[in-house]
Write a protein that holds these residues in place. Structure first.
Motif, PDB file in Angstrom:
ATOM      1  N   VAL A  97       0.816  -1.203   0.000  1.00 57.79           N
ATOM      2  CA  VAL A  97       0.000   0.000   0.000  1.00 57.79           C
ATOM      3  C   VAL A  97       0.855   1.261   0.000  1.00 57.79           C
ATOM      4  CG1 VAL A  97      -0.137   0.066   2.537  1.00 57.79           C
ATOM      5  CG2 VAL A  97      -1.954   1.109   1.174  1.00 57.79           C
ATOM      6  N   SER A 100       1.313   2.573  -3.670  1.00 58.83           N
ATOM      7  CA  SER A 100       0.132   2.605  -4.538  1.00 58.83           C
ATOM      8  C   SER A 100       0.227   3.699  -5.589  1.00 58.83           C
ATOM      9  CB  SER A 100      -1.137   2.794  -3.697  1.00 58.83           C
ATOM     10  OG  SER A 100      -1.062   3.999  -2.962  1.00 58.83           O
ATOM     11  N   VAL A 103       1.346   2.195  -8.709  1.00 55.77           N
ATOM     12  CA  VAL A 103       0.239   1.524  -9.404  1.00 55.77           C
ATOM     13  C   VAL A 103      -0.539   2.537 -10.242  1.00 55.77           C
ATOM     14  CG1 VAL A 103      -1.828   0.125  -9.103  1.00 55.77           C
ATOM     15  CG2 VAL A 103       0.098  -0.173  -7.551  1.00 55.77           C
ATOM     16  N   GLN A 126      -5.866  -4.494  -0.592  1.00 60.95           N
ATOM     17  CA  GLN A 126      -5.239  -3.889  -1.760  1.00 60.95           C
ATOM     18  C   GLN A 126      -5.853  -4.395  -3.052  1.00 60.95           C
ATOM     19  OE1 GLN A 126      -3.471  -1.498  -1.019  1.00 60.95           O
ATOM     20  NE2 GLN A 126      -2.569  -0.868  -2.958  1.00 60.95           N
ATOM     21  N   ALA A 129      -8.408  -1.964  -3.681  1.00 59.81           N
ATOM     22  CA  ALA A 129      -7.827  -0.687  -4.123  1.00 59.81           C
ATOM     23  C   ALA A 129      -7.447  -0.723  -5.597  1.00 59.81           C
ATOM     24  CB  ALA A 129      -6.608  -0.352  -3.259  1.00 59.81           C
ATOM     25  N   VAL A 130      -6.809  -1.814  -6.049  1.00 58.82           N
ATOM     26  CA  VAL A 130      -6.371  -1.852  -7.447  1.00 58.82           C
ATOM     27  C   VAL A 130      -7.552  -2.005  -8.394  1.00 58.82           C
ATOM     28  CG1 VAL A 130      -4.093  -2.715  -6.828  1.00 58.82           C
ATOM     29  CG2 VAL A 130      -5.912  -4.350  -7.344  1.00 58.82           C
ATOM     30  N   GLN A 133      -8.880   1.462  -8.736  1.00 58.44           N
ATOM     31  CA  GLN A 133      -8.027   2.281  -9.598  1.00 58.44           C
ATOM     32  C   GLN A 133      -8.241   1.936 -11.065  1.00 58.44           C
ATOM     33  OE1 GLN A 133      -4.304   1.408  -7.417  1.00 58.44           O
ATOM     34  NE2 GLN A 133      -3.960   3.598  -7.351  1.00 58.44           N
ATOM     35  N   ASP A 602      -4.044   6.816  -4.540  1.00 59.32           N
ATOM     36  CA  ASP A 602      -4.930   6.163  -3.584  1.00 59.32           C
ATOM     37  C   ASP A 602      -4.504   6.428  -2.141  1.00 59.32           C
ATOM     38  OD1 ASP A 602      -7.202   4.325  -3.153  1.00 59.32           O
ATOM     39  OD2 ASP A 602      -5.680   3.035  -2.284  1.00 59.32           O
TER      40      ASP A 602
END
Length: 1141
Positions: A97, A100, A103, A126, A129-130, A133, A602
């Motif tokens: 994280v 990020s 990413v 995560q 989170a991805v 995104q 993020d």
């Protein structure tokens, strides 16, 4: 050996139809880099035996040591399917994280994403989170369910049990996608519903209701979810090198079962089984207790291979399997002692993972030619800006995006998502060139001649000359060695070279081409207007720089290959832009191109440290190193505070350590002194507490006992109230009170800071009607609807907050700090109806600026300063509402002045004296707490002094008839001394009103997600307790016997937490920390024991300091503020211990 040369890859770039730009996304330790190794090995870059062990794309030393990816790395791969060649530009991104932001930079350049999920751990934070995104950047994901081998070797699941686990994980991932989809559909539906103007008077608000379920039913989501039968899911074990789609087994069994291949592929996954008598595929396997097709024809075969090779090591059965699968094994593999090597050899040929993943990428993910119009508009304009508000030449560029043309006539549009540092010796033109055969022969001949000359010299000379000759040769050797060392040092001292991590969206980028670098604030409308007025003159454009492209690179992991040109639709590295690009930029051949929307981050940086060199002479090297670090890392922030400290702001502890390593080893190359982490806090007020520190109900009417045992003078504690302050010149008085904002309102304001920024931008343009209309026209209808919804929601929350906030929505004066924070200033001045902040969105027009009182801006500025630095430890305020109840001004200079005869000072002297009085404002406030001195009263004439006391109030309306004397202009000037006095008075009034309430600190909190087994649960809870953490939720995965714990942990206590919890649990528990929210620290920083119960429980000295006081004193000590602490505590008289004789 490499199967594809860089030249062949460069040729494949010319066909954008067969180009795929993808990135690998996953939670940490779910197998991204191992999967990337397998894909890289398919092109012969590394050996297939080293895939998963080499971690080829983790080129940093700390990445190899920690075993996690810390930066995004790209590599170009070739894949052939059905005699057609494809180019796959692969980006491996971090899963931690703290990184990020890497990413985000990878996702911006891609059209598709490969999401990797560990089937044992399932969907982790995560992973959420991805996926979010990828959704925000409008890229299509495909799924790889990795580590299926753990179900066999670790959990010992049967094929039926494994099938259930795979179904559950797939449902979890699809649930996340469904939540993202439904949220987006509802938002779009609300926007369309709100933007439609309902003008019929017969339609009532009750009749006009938006049906969210109807919108969801009518929206196509067929291609949204991951489904094995659609071909967008791969079942894999990256460490063993195998993976498959249903398509692979459908081809094998179609002829055996006499079923068409496409039909069999649809029924291989699901509740289907084969009837034993009719040999037909039937539905209802679970209800009838039958084996599903996926278990019978897929999983049982995989389990059989693992059982024969890895578990039982049955050579005869292995030979049968190898023969039936038509697999060729080398003698080395069959004789190897490690059965895993044999397993990888068998499965790698039977179910090659690289073929499955790359085939899925080619079939399912879009090419650059298939970029969606929504994504183009998202790239070209910000969220709050309308696409049709851009100038027409800019809107025409949308077609160039969609065509992705590489012709010379097409405009060049390139986006650089980040700058990364490369060692100067790693550049292609600095790498050692391999020698040809002729050069090797020449060197061999020269070496032979030198050797013969030395032999002849040794035989023909005596011993002494030999020694002299040896001494001479040694001297020559030492001089040549020193020369080599100097050359080496010179090479080592060369600066780091920065390369832009970029993608070409349109046109053809060539070496030597002249382009424009467009800064983040570039406005194509203004640029086109200025260029039309002065063609060719770039000096008038502040955010445009002309550059020449020096180098273009093909990204091959840690290696770079030089290319002469890169067509549209490809990922590349651009050199030579180090002096023009800081972190990200847009590069184009036309100034009509807008600056791309900023990259979504993020995790915001929150951990701060101050750095300084150990030796003062290295300060220049430190500043240069910080500049390079700021350019090389997309999320780090470098600040210079007012005290002169150089501060690094990072996303977390691991990110901080990486930045410090880069600073000491690569950029600055000096030794550093690093301070303790500086964690931000917030200051707030709370309602008066109802219980004391020993949980006794506070009765304010009872006697309070002091430490001396005497009865307290104040029998009743009074919280709250108003503060009345006057400016130093006694011409204005303010009455201000403070109220604690409800928690839901302060959180609501902080979550919508972007809307408040948009509202502030529209409101600031209200003085100029034409400018205001132009600013409002740039805002999208969606944003205006969000602002309207924001107002209505905030009004509803105020209505629920109680009588103190009645009609507060229409009384809002300003938000703070920085005009978009979670604090509010209310206007409750009798008779002053200032224009509302909502006028610009309610009516589309603003009232005249004359409706504002004179010096209205000064009240707002004082409020902004007060909320930016609170009285506890100069930290920003949060969740505080200030109310201006009275604002009286004695407009002394409002009427026309008469000639003065009794004045002893000229106007010039009066102005100078007034400015001197303004300089003494701060000292006056610090010496007189709550009472303002009036230095200017010594310089007033008798008439002025009388007016300053409020006598002649009927003359206040004649201010515009002044004769323009200097003193009058000094009073009315926006930036004159009186403005500063009013700002200071408002700031001090807010601080004193704040201090009339119970004061508390608010600590930044992490959400800590931990997965641990039952045997280490107690040790993990012990570490959480020592770090003042609180367990929020605890779930148990019964099939895995693993607990998933979610806890809240103060950021100030998080340093060393991950390392300690890994040590205590022997590496079986690893936390993932993500910034979550702000939480009030319950302890009062100024608390002392007062009541008898508190004195009995805590003692007279209250030795145990509370957490709030510790936090406050640490921040005050760091900032150089006064700290109330004793130097000597509990001292005793010194005495001798020797016996008297």
């Amino acid at each position: 050996m490499r199967t594809v040369t860089p030249g062949q890859l460069a040729q494949l770039q010319g066909n954008p139809k067969n180009v795929r730009n993808i990135c690998i996304l996953a939670h940490v330790d779910h197998g991204k880099t191992t999967l990337a190794d397998v894909l890289v090995a398919s092109n012969g870059v590394i050996s297939k035996r080293l895939a998963g062990k080499l971690r080829y794309l983790d080129s940093r030393a700390d990445e190899q040591i920690r075993g996690i990816t810390m930066k995004s790395s790209a590599i170009s791969l070739q894949f052939q399917k059905e005699s057609e060649d494809y180019l796959v530009n692969l980006i491996d991104s971090p899963g931690h994280v703290d990184f990020s932001s890497e990413v985000s930079t990878a996702v911006r350049l891609c059209d598709g994403a490969v999401v990797v999920v560990d089937v044992v751990e399932g969907v982790c934070p995560q992973t959420h989170a991805v996926l979010r995104q990828a959704w925000l950047e409008n890229i299509k994901p495909v799924l790889v369910l990795n580590k299926v081998d753990r179900l066999i070797t670790e959990l010992k699941n049967s094929p039926m049990e494994a099938h259930l686990v795979l179904q559950q994980v797939l449902e979890q991932v699809n649930s996340v996608m469904g939540d993202l989809f439904s949220t987006d559909v509802m938002k779009k539906g609300t926007t369309e519903d709100s933007s439609s103007d309902v003008k019929e008077s017969s339609v009532t608000p009750e009749d006009h209701v938006f049906d969210y379920s109807l919108e969801l039913d009518h929206t196509d989501d067929s291609n949204l979810y991951f489904s094995p039968e659609q071909g967008n899911v791969v079942f894999a074990s990256a460490i063993d090198g195998w993976g498959f789609r249903l398509e692979h087994f459908a081809k094998q069994y179609a002829s055996k079962l006499n079923i068409k291949e496409d039909i069999l592929q649809k029924v291989l996954w699901g509740d289907f089984y084969v009837h034993s008598k009719t040999k037909r595929v039937m539905k209802g396997a679970q209800a009838k207790g039958k084996k599903p097709l996926f278990v019978q024809f897929v999983l049982e075969n995989v389990w059989a291979v693992y059982d024969a090779v890895l578990v039982r090591r049955d050579k005869e059965k292995v030979e049968k399997i190898v023969k039936s699968l038509n697999v060729t094994l080398s003698p080395r593999d069959t004789r190897h002692n490690d059965p895993r090597v044999l397993l990888q050899a068998v499965c790698g040929q039977w179910l090659p993972l690289s073929d499955a993943v790359l085939a899925m990428t080619v079939d399912q993910l879009p090419s650059p030619l298939q970029i969606s119009p929504e994504k183009v508009e998202h790239l070209m304009c910000h969220t709050a800006q309308r696409f049709d508000s851009l100038p027409q030449p800019t809107q025409n560029l949308k077609e160039d995006f969609l065509m992705c043309s590489a012709e010379d006539s097409a405009p060049v549009i390139v986006f650089i998502s980040k700058m990364f540092s490369v060692d100067h010796k790693a550049l292609p033109h600095n790498r050692p060139r391999p020698l040809t055969q002729e050069e090797i022969e020449q060197k061999r001949e020269l070496a032979r001649q030198r050797h013969q000359e030395k032999l002849a010299a040794l035989t023909n000379q005596t011993q002494v000359p030999q020694q002299d000759q040896a001494t001479k040769e040694n001297g020559n050797d030492s001089s040549s060695t020193s020369t080599l060392i100097q050359k080496k040092d010179k090479v080592d001292d060369d600066p780091n070279v920065f390369v832009g991590f970029a993608r070409v969206f349109s046109g053809n980028v060539k070496r030597g081409q002249k382009l424009y670098v467009l800064g983040p604030k570039h406005n194509p409308s203004h640029a086109l207007q200025q260029m039309s007025d002065a063609p060719g003159d770039l000096s008038q454009l502040k955010h445009v720089a002309a550059v020449e492209v020096e180098d273009l690179y093909l990204l091959m992991g840690k290696e770079l290959e030089t290319v002469d040109q890169v067509p549209a639709g490809n990922i590349l590295g651009i050199g030579g832009l180090q002096a023009h690009v800081l972190k990200s930029a847009t590069v184009s051949s036309t100034i009509a191109c807008p600056a791309f929307s900023p990259v979504y981050l993020d995790a915001a940086p929150i951990v701060r440290v101050a750095v300084e060199p150990k030796h003062a002479g290295d300060m220049s090297a430190l500043m240069q190193g910080l500049r390079l670090l700021n350019q090389a890392d997309p999320s780090v922030e470098v600040l210079v505070q007012e005290s002169g400290e150089h501060v690094l702001v990072t996303a977390g502890e691991v990110h901080l350590q990486r930045c410090l390593d880069d600073l000491t080893q690569r950029f600055a190359k000096i030794e550093l002194n690093v301070s303790d982490p500086m964690v931000p806090f917030r200051e707030t007020i709370i309602p008066p507490p109802k219980v004391d520190m020993v949980n006794e109900v506070i009765d304010h009417d009872t006697n309070r006992i002091t430490k001396s045992g005497k009865e307290a003078t104040d029998k009743k504690i009074k919280w709250g109230g108003s503060i009345l302050l006057q400016t130093p010149n006694k011409l204005c008085s303010l009455k201000v009170s403070a109220l604690p904002l409800p928690e839901d309102i302060s959180n609501f304001l902080e979550d919508n800071a972007d809307l408040l920024r948009t509202l502030d931008r529209i409101t600031k343009s209200s003085g100029d009607i034409s400018h205001h209309q132009a600013e409002r026209a740039k805002v999208t209808a969606e944003t205006l609807n969000r602002l309207t919804e924001f107002k209505s929601t905030l009004g509803a929350k105020f209505a629920q907050a109680g009588r103190h906030y009645r009609d507060a929505i229409d009384q809002i004066w300003a938000f703070g700090p920085r005009r978009n924070g979670p604090n509010i200033l209310l206007n409750r001045v009798a008779g002053y109806q200032r224009p509302s902040v909502w006028d610009s969105i309610d009516k589309g027009e603003v009232k005249s600026a004359a409706q504002f009182r004179h010096f209205d801006h000064a009240i707002g500025s004082g409020f902004q300063l007060a909320t930016l630095a609170g009285p506890l430890c100069e930290e920003p305020l949060m969740g505080v509402c200030f109310v201006v109840e009275e604002w009286t001004m004695q407009e002394q200079l409002s009427e026309k002045r008469q000639p003065r005869t009794n004045d002893t000072l000229t106007n010039k002297e009066e102005i100078q004296a007034t400015r001197m009085a303004e300089e003494d404002v701060s000292s006056a406030h610090s010496d007189t707490f709550g009472v303002s001195m009036s230095p200017r009263s010594h310089f007033l004439s008798p008439r002025e002094h009388k007016l300053s006391q409020g006598v002649d109030e009927e003359s206040q309306s004649s201010g515009d008839d002044s004769d323009g004397e200097m003193a009058e202009s000094d009073f009315m000037d926006r930036h004159g001394p009186f403005t500063g006095q009013l700002i200071s008075t408002m700031k001090e009034a807010c601080r004193q009103a704040f201090q009339k309430h119970p004061q508390r600190l608010m600590a930044a909190m992490y959400t800590c997600d931990i997965q641990a087994t039952a045997d280490v649960l107690g040790k993990m809870y012990a570490v959480l307790g020592r770090k003042n953490g609180k367990v929020l939720k605890e779930d148990m995965n019964e099939s895995l016997s693993v607990f998933s714990i979610q806890a809240a942990l103060p950021v100030a206590e998080s340093f060393g937490f991950a390392e300690e919890i890994r040590k205590k649990t022997s590496g079986l528990a690893s936390p993932q920390l993500v910034f979550s929210h702000w939480e009030v620290v319950n302890s009062d920083p100024f608390w002392e024991p007062i009541t008898e119960e508190e004195l009995m429980h805590f003692g007279e000295k209250a030795d145990s300091e509370n957490q709030g006081r510790l936090y406050m004193n640490s921040v005050r000590r760091r900032k150089g503020l006064y700290v109330d602490e004793k130097i000597v505590e509990h001292a005793e008289k010194q005495r001798t211990l020797s016996k008297n004789k």
